[in-house]
Design a protein around this motif. Structure first.
Motif, PDB file in Angstrom:
ATOM      1  N   ALA A   4      30.046 -39.575  51.451  1.00 43.12           N
ATOM      2  CA  ALA A   4      31.302 -40.014  52.066  1.00 43.12           C
ATOM      3  C   ALA A   4      31.634 -41.484  51.832  1.00 43.12           C
ATOM      4  N   PRO A   5      30.642 -42.400  51.870  1.00 40.30           N
ATOM      5  CA  PRO A   5      30.986 -43.811  51.650  1.00 40.30           C
ATOM      6  C   PRO A   5      31.651 -44.075  50.298  1.00 40.30           C
ATOM      7  N   PHE A   6      31.485 -43.135  49.355  1.00 43.82           N
ATOM      8  CA  PHE A   6      32.039 -43.350  48.019  1.00 43.82           C
ATOM      9  C   PHE A   6      33.326 -42.570  47.769  1.00 43.82           C
ATOM     10  N   ILE A   7      33.734 -41.716  48.698  1.00 43.14           N
ATOM     11  CA  ILE A   7      34.908 -40.877  48.432  1.00 43.14           C
ATOM     12  C   ILE A   7      35.962 -40.908  49.545  1.00 43.14           C
TER      13      ILE A   7
ATOM     14  N   PHE B 277      22.100 -41.968  40.271  1.00 38.83           N
ATOM     15  CA  PHE B 277      21.416 -42.313  41.515  1.00 38.83           C
ATOM     16  C   PHE B 277      22.111 -41.693  42.718  1.00 38.83           C
ATOM     17  N   ILE B 278      23.436 -41.861  42.810  1.00 36.63           N
ATOM     18  CA  ILE B 278      24.183 -41.383  43.974  1.00 36.63           C
ATOM     19  C   ILE B 278      24.109 -39.862  44.095  1.00 36.63           C
ATOM     20  N   LEU B 279      24.432 -39.175  43.014  1.00 34.63           N
ATOM     21  CA  LEU B 279      24.426 -37.718  43.053  1.00 34.63           C
ATOM     22  C   LEU B 279      23.009 -37.160  43.025  1.00 34.63           C
ATOM     23  N   GLY B 280      22.120 -37.859  42.305  1.00 34.01           N
ATOM     24  CA  GLY B 280      20.725 -37.402  42.252  1.00 34.01           C
ATOM     25  C   GLY B 280      20.068 -37.474  43.615  1.00 34.01           C
TER      26      GLY B 280
END
Length: 443
Positions: A147-150, A390-393
């Motif tokens: 959420a912090p990225f979208i 990193f984020i999705l992993g």
């Protein structure tokens, strides 16, 4: 003629009796111009997302959306209207006390507050609280890690229609600082509601939902009343009800809509057990926000149909106000500090938000997004390419670990700790609207 939803229609008409000062002149028999029922008009439902024909042929869903378009909040609106007798601070303090300690803890609690809290306490019969708790456990993983990225990208999607965006423009949310506050408050609300026990009667999510409802009701009240005093009459014939319940449905159900699309693509007519918990959690959160059960389907086909109906009956409109809202929100600085890390994190978040907006709300069409004020360039793609592993992993690893019984508690503790750090970054939400900052809007 009311055929399918008499109780919902009764609720809509009750608004005039419950709040004659606010709705006494509101014509509930007239559909506003925003409601597009003609077969050959452009609406908020793009052709790549769905077909309007099944919507226009479905009398039941047509009645549902038409009716819900005229519904405000029958318990929060009367409480917000007390601003004629109480200060904003008093209204907020009384509501917070009632949420934290009970209405009986509020000296001389006004009946409007009693009715407001009672409506939120009236647990719906369909609710399965075990599923709600499980859904919250699942949802706090993306709330902490994705959420912090979208959130910004999803937030600006609410500004892509002139009819739905006008209340936000009226509140002065065009400026960077106010836009940043709204984005962070939105992220904070959805994050805090996923914490353990947050949606329990005395939980922080319950209080946050009450505060959001009060904020929306204040916007509704000021749009209808203060705009007249300031010479900027809210045109109900065009825009109808300010912040109607039908406009709050997309924000509350977007995640479940995406789950429903996934189920449909996989040829499933029902949700899996995991998906069912997430949907139940979202439905209850929407209930606390005041949405009627009629707008909260539980099955994939129903969710898709109602969401498409809302868009397919919302007349298209994208004007300079929408562009200002989108650009103001995209340019807003959301981080709490200006260190090198904060600036880098801000840049990465903006790139991911642009990607989310283009892919989810523009059908992957960069030209459509650019016309709305969202430009995604090569630098954004480089940032995403460098940080996505990193984020999705991390999200993938944590999600899988949460399904392993022996790792579930450890994983949940990690996610809760990270979520609390996110909440600190978002800042303390106010969930209020100050009419003195309202901005003149040309119609």
């Amino acid at each position: 003629m009311v055929t399918y939803y008499p109780e919902l229609a009764k609720r809509v008409r009750s608004q005039r009796d419950l709040q004659p000062d606010l709705y006494g002149d509101f014509d509930f028999d007239r559909q506003p111009d925003r409601l597009a029922t003609e077969p050959d008009v452009e609406t908020a439902l793009p052709s790549w997302a769905g077909d309007r024909a099944p919507i226009l042929a479905d009398d039941r869903v047509m009645e549902l959306i038409s009716t819900a378009t005229l519904l405000g909040d029958i318990v929060a609106d009367p409480y917000a209207a007390l601003m004629n007798s109480y200060s904003l601070t008093q209204l907020i303090d009384m509501l917070k006390t009632a949420c934290r300690e009970g209405v009986e803890a509020v000296p001389d609690a006004p009946p409007e507050l009693v009715a407001f809290i009672a409506a939120m306490e009236a647990t719906p019969q369909w609710l399965d609280f075990d599923l709600v708790r499980e859904g919250a456990r699942q949802e706090r993983i993306p709330a902490a890690l994705l959420a912090p990225f979208i959130t910004r990208g999803a937030f600006i999607a609410t500004f892509t229609n002139s009819y739905a965006a006008l209340p936000m423009a009226l509140t002065g949310a065009l400026s960077g600082k106010r836009a940043a506050r709204r984005v962070n408050e939105t992220a904070s609300f959805f994050a805090v509601t996923t914490l353990p026990g947050a949606l329990d009667r005395y939980g922080p999510g319950f209080e946050a939902a009450a505060m959001v409802r009060l904020m929306h009701s204040m916007v509704r009240y000021n749009a209808l009343k203060r705009s007249v005093k300031g010479g900027r009459k809210w045109d109900t014939a065009i825009y109808g009800m300010p912040v109607p319940q039908v406009d709050q449905m997309p924000a509350g159900m977007i995640g479940q809509y995406l789950l429903a699309l996934k189920a449909k693509q996989e040829g499933r007519k029902e949700f899996t057990a995991e998906e069912r918990a997430v949907v139940e959690f979202a439905r209850y959160r929407c209930f606390l926000l005041g949405l009627p059960e009629e707008l909260l389907p539980a099955e994939p086909a129903g969710i898709i149909h109602v969401m498409h109906a809302r868009s397919g009956l919302l007349r298209h409109g994208f004007d300079s106000i929408c562009q200002e809202l989108v650009r103001g929100t995209m340019s807003a600085y959301l981080r709490p500090g200006t260190s090198l890390f904060d600036r880098c994190a801000e840049a990465v978040e903006k790139s991911f938000s642009k990607f989310t907006f283009v892919r989810t709300f523009c059908g992957g069409n960069n030209d459509v997004a650019e016309a709305m004020g969202v430009t995604m360039g090569p630098t954004d793609l480089v940032r995403i390419a460098l940080t996505a592993p990193f984020i999705l992993g991390r999200f993938s690893v944590v999600s899988r670990a949460s399904r392993i019984p022996v790792l579930r508690d450890v994983t949940d503790a990690y996610v809760i700790g990270l979520l609390k750090l996110r909440l600190a970054t978002y800042g303390k939400p106010e969930f209020t609207t100050d009419s003195t900052h309202y901005t003149p809007v040309a119609h």
